[in-house]
Design a protein around this motif. Structure first.
Motif: not given
Length: 118
Positions: A14-30, A37-46, A72-74
């Motif tokens: 397999q070839l490795t692929t690199t994508y252009k990335h963007y700096y951003i600060e945005r709240p999200c949830r894990i 298939l029910k969401a059991k636990t939600k954790y906040n992160c950035l 999930e991005v807020v």
């Protein structure tokens, strides 16, 4: 913040692929998925930076996570399947199970830019 986002061991042939990335600060949830298939636990992160292939998150280092979860991005209804590929301290590098649509990344960046200008 390290640049080891969505770095994973390549499989033979397999070839490795690199994508252009963007700096951003945005709240999200894990979202950890439980039975039926029910969401059991939600954790906040950035969300610190993102590409169509993965992201780097700022997350509590003492919380154990499974290898696979949803992100999930807020402010956006999409839930993106992720695989944890790097973790050091508060850094959590993930690879998206399916590359994000470039339009989604563009909407995310535009919204971050317009909210920062306010």
């Amino acid at each position: 913040m390290s640049m080891l986002m969505h770095v994973a061991d390549a499989k033979p042939g397999q070839l490795t692929t690199t994508y252009k990335h963007y700096y951003i600060e945005r709240p999200c949830r894990i979202l950890i998925i439980g039975q039926h298939l029910k969401a059991k636990t939600k954790y906040n992160c950035l969300l610190r930076h993102i590409s169509i292939g993965g992201a780097m998150l700022d997350f509590n280092p003492v919380i154990e996570l499974p290898k696979n979860f949803f992100l999930e991005v807020v402010g956006f209804p999409e839930e993106t399947g992720c695989t944890q590929v790097h973790r050091r301290g508060t850094e959590l590098g993930v690879r998206f199970n399916v590359p994000l649509a470039p339009e989604f990344v563009s909407r995310l960046i535009r919204q971050a830019f317009s909210s920062a200008a306010l």
